[in-house]
Motif scaffolding. Structure first.
Motif, PDB file in Angstrom:
ATOM      1  N   TYR A 149     -55.501  -8.052  16.913  1.00 46.22           N
ATOM      2  CA  TYR A 149     -54.565  -9.437  17.184  1.00 46.22           C
ATOM      3  C   TYR A 149     -53.475  -8.929  18.074  1.00 46.22           C
ATOM      4  O   TYR A 149     -53.173  -9.671  18.988  1.00 46.22           O
ATOM      5  CB  TYR A 149     -54.311  -9.888  15.979  1.00 46.22           C
ATOM      6  N   MET A 166     -62.645 -19.254  19.318  1.00 44.40           N
ATOM      7  CA  MET A 166     -62.901 -19.343  17.756  1.00 44.40           C
ATOM      8  C   MET A 166     -63.211 -20.757  17.516  1.00 44.40           C
ATOM      9  O   MET A 166     -64.079 -21.174  16.424  1.00 44.40           O
ATOM     10  CB  MET A 166     -61.581 -18.674  17.101  1.00 44.40           C
ATOM     11  N   SER A 170     -66.534 -22.151  15.354  1.00 46.19           N
ATOM     12  CA  SER A 170     -66.268 -22.908  14.262  1.00 46.19           C
ATOM     13  C   SER A 170     -66.484 -24.462  14.179  1.00 46.19           C
ATOM     14  O   SER A 170     -66.144 -25.027  13.199  1.00 46.19           O
ATOM     15  CB  SER A 170     -64.662 -22.684  13.839  1.00 46.19           C
ATOM     16  N   GLY A 193     -54.797 -18.198   8.442  1.00 50.17           N
ATOM     17  CA  GLY A 193     -55.353 -17.671   9.551  1.00 50.17           C
ATOM     18  C   GLY A 193     -56.189 -18.860  10.176  1.00 50.17           C
ATOM     19  O   GLY A 193     -57.547 -18.447  10.824  1.00 50.17           O
ATOM     20  N   ASP A 216     -50.801 -19.360  10.702  1.00 57.14           N
ATOM     21  CA  ASP A 216     -51.312 -18.339  11.610  1.00 57.14           C
ATOM     22  C   ASP A 216     -49.954 -17.562  12.137  1.00 57.14           C
ATOM     23  O   ASP A 216     -48.969 -17.911  12.136  1.00 57.14           O
ATOM     24  CB  ASP A 216     -52.208 -18.695  12.648  1.00 57.14           C
ATOM     25  N   ARG A 217     -50.350 -16.579  13.059  1.00 55.79           N
ATOM     26  CA  ARG A 217     -49.497 -15.801  13.780  1.00 55.79           C
ATOM     27  C   ARG A 217     -48.861 -16.885  15.148  1.00 55.79           C
ATOM     28  O   ARG A 217     -49.415 -17.758  15.130  1.00 55.79           O
ATOM     29  CB  ARG A 217     -50.252 -14.600  14.756  1.00 55.79           C
ATOM     30  N   ALA A 220     -51.214 -17.883  17.888  1.00 57.97           N
ATOM     31  CA  ALA A 220     -52.075 -18.821  17.291  1.00 57.97           C
ATOM     32  C   ALA A 220     -51.525 -20.330  17.162  1.00 57.97           C
ATOM     33  O   ALA A 220     -52.236 -21.268  17.473  1.00 57.97           O
ATOM     34  CB  ALA A 220     -52.803 -18.304  16.269  1.00 57.97           C
ATOM     35  N   ALA A 241     -46.774 -18.093  10.159  1.00 49.11           N
ATOM     36  CA  ALA A 241     -46.585 -17.042   9.093  1.00 49.11           C
ATOM     37  C   ALA A 241     -47.511 -15.945   8.972  1.00 49.11           C
ATOM     38  O   ALA A 241     -48.550 -16.042   9.796  1.00 49.11           O
ATOM     39  CB  ALA A 241     -47.060 -18.121   7.778  1.00 49.11           C
ATOM     40  N   ASP A 242     -47.229 -14.833   8.299  1.00 49.28           N
ATOM     41  CA  ASP A 242     -47.781 -13.755   8.232  1.00 49.28           C
ATOM     42  C   ASP A 242     -48.793 -13.757   6.822  1.00 49.28           C
ATOM     43  O   ASP A 242     -48.339 -13.713   5.894  1.00 49.28           O
ATOM     44  CB  ASP A 242     -47.004 -12.671   8.429  1.00 49.28           C
ATOM     45  N   MET A 243     -49.962 -13.847   7.065  1.00 50.71           N
ATOM     46  CA  MET A 243     -50.929 -13.749   5.924  1.00 50.71           C
ATOM     47  C   MET A 243     -50.562 -12.636   4.904  1.00 50.71           C
ATOM     48  O   MET A 243     -51.377 -12.772   3.816  1.00 50.71           O
ATOM     49  CB  MET A 243     -52.363 -14.082   6.535  1.00 50.71           C
ATOM     50  N   PHE A 244     -50.090 -11.698   5.476  1.00 48.78           N
ATOM     51  CA  PHE A 244     -50.020 -10.420   4.389  1.00 48.78           C
ATOM     52  C   PHE A 244     -48.686 -10.652   3.906  1.00 48.78           C
ATOM     53  O   PHE A 244     -48.411  -9.890   2.909  1.00 48.78           O
ATOM     54  CB  PHE A 244     -49.774  -9.215   5.489  1.00 48.78           C
ATOM     55  N   VAL A 260     -61.863 -15.062   8.518  1.00 50.78           N
ATOM     56  CA  VAL A 260     -60.729 -14.161   8.591  1.00 50.78           C
ATOM     57  C   VAL A 260     -60.857 -12.618   7.732  1.00 50.78           C
ATOM     58  O   VAL A 260     -60.386 -11.725   8.311  1.00 50.78           O
ATOM     59  CB  VAL A 260     -59.485 -14.723   7.553  1.00 50.78           C
ATOM     60  N   ASP A 263     -62.353  -9.253   9.287  1.00 51.74           N
ATOM     61  CA  ASP A 263     -61.826  -8.564  10.298  1.00 51.74           C
ATOM     62  C   ASP A 263     -60.863  -7.184   9.603  1.00 51.74           C
ATOM     63  O   ASP A 263     -60.505  -6.508  10.456  1.00 51.74           O
ATOM     64  CB  ASP A 263     -60.785  -9.285  11.026  1.00 51.74           C
TER      65      ASP A 263
HETATM   66  C1  LIG Z   1     -61.373 -14.972  13.608  1.00 54.66           C
HETATM   67  S1  LIG Z   1     -59.908 -16.007  13.643  1.00 54.66           S
HETATM   68  C2  LIG Z   1     -60.585 -17.133  12.930  1.00 54.66           C
HETATM   69  C3  LIG Z   1     -59.697 -18.466  13.187  1.00 54.66           C
HETATM   70  C4  LIG Z   1     -60.196 -19.682  12.372  1.00 54.66           C
HETATM   71  N1  LIG Z   1     -59.886 -19.474  10.823  1.00 54.66           N
HETATM   72  C5  LIG Z   1     -61.390 -20.043  12.513  1.00 54.66           C
HETATM   73  O1  LIG Z   1     -62.452 -20.301  11.757  1.00 54.66           O
HETATM   74  O2  LIG Z   1     -61.838 -20.640  13.615  1.00 54.66           O
HETATM   75  C6  LIG Z   1     -58.870 -15.240  12.710  1.00 54.66           C
HETATM   76  C7  LIG Z   1     -57.545 -15.604  12.563  1.00 54.66           C
HETATM   77  O3  LIG Z   1     -56.646 -14.988  11.968  1.00 54.66           O
HETATM   78  C8  LIG Z   1     -55.365 -14.866  12.596  1.00 54.66           C
HETATM   79  N2  LIG Z   1     -54.573 -13.709  12.198  1.00 54.66           N
HETATM   80  C9  LIG Z   1     -54.632 -12.474  12.380  1.00 54.66           C
HETATM   81  N3  LIG Z   1     -53.652 -11.644  11.738  1.00 54.66           N
HETATM   82  C10 LIG Z   1     -52.693 -12.501  11.174  1.00 54.66           C
HETATM   83  C11 LIG Z   1     -51.543 -12.543  10.460  1.00 54.66           C
HETATM   84  N4  LIG Z   1     -51.075 -11.321  10.188  1.00 54.66           N
HETATM   85  N5  LIG Z   1     -51.176 -13.521   9.865  1.00 54.66           N
HETATM   86  C12 LIG Z   1     -51.987 -14.782   9.955  1.00 54.66           C
HETATM   87  N6  LIG Z   1     -53.037 -14.956  10.767  1.00 54.66           N
HETATM   88  C13 LIG Z   1     -53.400 -13.958  11.156  1.00 54.66           C
HETATM   89  C14 LIG Z   1     -55.648 -14.627  14.047  1.00 54.66           C
HETATM   90  O4  LIG Z   1     -54.571 -15.268  14.721  1.00 54.66           O
HETATM   91  C15 LIG Z   1     -56.857 -15.704  14.080  1.00 54.66           C
HETATM   92  O5  LIG Z   1     -56.322 -16.915  14.104  1.00 54.66           O
END
Ligand SMILES: C[S@@+](CC[C@H](N)C(=O)[O-])C[C@H]1O[C@@H](n2cnc3c(N)ncnc32)[C@H](O)[C@@H]1O
Length: 358
Positions: A149, A166, A170, A193, A216-217, A220, A241-244, A260, A263
């Protein structure tokens, strides 16, 4: 199911040779499709039937000869037609899947494979030997970071290509969730995410009175806000928002993690799931959309290919069997789990985790 069976008795020389030859040449076929999409050949011949000379001029091609060869291969592959007038036209399959702006377009996914995965795949052997991703090899587009990312964010326009891809991968995922899972009335849903927002958009369209938030970031969310602009309002919103380290939000009835978790390595996966779980009300549901591996880990082919894709593009990402998911989720304290296998219907599979009442 296996892609091919070369076992004794089935090893018909011609057939086996043909399969091995297409395995060897597969990279040429991918490259042909990548080039045609990059040059927008399908859009160009769909506007109106055109000659090789016209197509060369529109694409800024220095020599008509090379274009003529590419066009004839595309005819051979059934992706365009050549009429007796010498003009090239889009075939039905190209009109359905290879134009830039149709709902069923595969263009963004093709561009993503070309720009972000194709070069790393060339170094698959190195990845197998070192156990390390090969994303840094990707000089084109994504910059030299080993974090997918961060690398996408560093390249101009790369995050947007990934988000569009994506969204196309999806299509149908949110609709299937709405069909297969029981939602409470007017549910509050968090799509963590949530990327370009395809899953959220389908949920909000299918579930009257629902309120859905995409987290999401920044990159995104910038894309999602643009893409979802005419749908945003009380029912659908996007939050950076940061998912962590998600902040405190009102508790949700349903939390979605779609494509999500696969990865990330185990430690990061655990943090994401714990954060998602903590956003849920008692009695709420966590919906995990992933491609499940068969218990013997030999299929389905989409899942085993994906397991190599994440080996090359992520640090520690993987695909899992239902048993492995159960073990992982159990260790996070999630025990009430149901698996919905949807792969044979052309969708990702679904893991439904229920939070006990009280
Ligand atoms: C493989 S994509 C899936 C997107 C969506 N959920 C879908 O099913 O189409 C993974 C997502 O995780 C998000 N992501 C990665 N790191 C992130 C973070 N630290 N905080 C929030 N989102 C994050 C990416 O920006 C991306 O949109």
């Amino acid at each position: 199911m296996r892609q091919a069976d070369y076992s004794e008795g089935k090893l018909d020389g011609e057939d086996a040779l043909q399969k091995l030859t297409s395995l060897t040449n597969g990279y040429m076929l991918s490259s042909i499709l990548f080039a045609a999409v990059d040059l927008k050949i399908f859009d160009i011949v769909n506007e109106k039937p055109r000659s090789a000379l016209e197509i060369s001029s529109i694409t800024g091609c220095a020599s008509e000869g090379g274009m003529q060869r590419l066009l004839l291969v595309l005819v051979n592959l059934g992706l365009i037609d050549a009429g007796p007038d010498g003009l090239f036209r889009a075939t039905e399959v190209a009109r359905k899947f290879l134009l830039s702006d149709v709902r069923s377009s595969l263009v963004a996914g093709i561009q993503h494979h070309h720009r972000h995965a194709y070069v790393p795949f060339r170094y698959l052997g190195d990845a197998i030997l070192s156990g390390k991703p090969q994303l840094g090899r990707n000089g084109q587009g994504a910059a030299g970071s080993e974090d997918l990312y961060e690398s996408l964010a560093a390249g101009t326009g790369e995050y947007e290509i990934f988000m569009r891809a994506m969204n196309s991968f999806s299509v149908g995922v949110g609709e299937r969730m709405a069909e297969l899972v029981e939602f409470p009335l007017e549910p509050r849903i968090y799509d963590i995410g949530g990327g370009g927002g395809q899953v959220s958009l389908e949920l909000v369209s299918r579930l009257p009175g629902s309120r859905v938030t995409v987290f999401d970031r920044k990159e995104a969310i910038d894309y999602a806000r643009k893409h979802l602009a005419k749908h945003l309002g009380d029912q659908l919103e996007c939050i950076e928002a940061d998912m962590f380290s998600l902040g405190a939000f009102p508790k949700a009835d349903v939390v979605v993690l779609s494509a999500v978790l696969g990865d990330w390595d185990e430690a990061k996966r655990k943090v994401i799931v714990e954060n998602a779980w903590s956003q849920l009300k008692a009695g709420g549901k966590l919906l995990i959309s992933e491609t499940l591996l068969d218990e013997d880990r030999r299929g389905p082919s989409s899942a085993i290919l994906l397991s190599l894709y994440v080996l090359l593009l992520t640090q520690g990402g993987h695909n899992f069997t239902p048993t492995e998911w159960r073990e992982f989720l159990g260790a996070v304290g999630i025990d009430e789990i149901a698996f919905i296998h949807d792969h044979d219907n052309g969708y990702r599979d679904l893991i439904v985790c229920s939070k006990p009442l009280g």
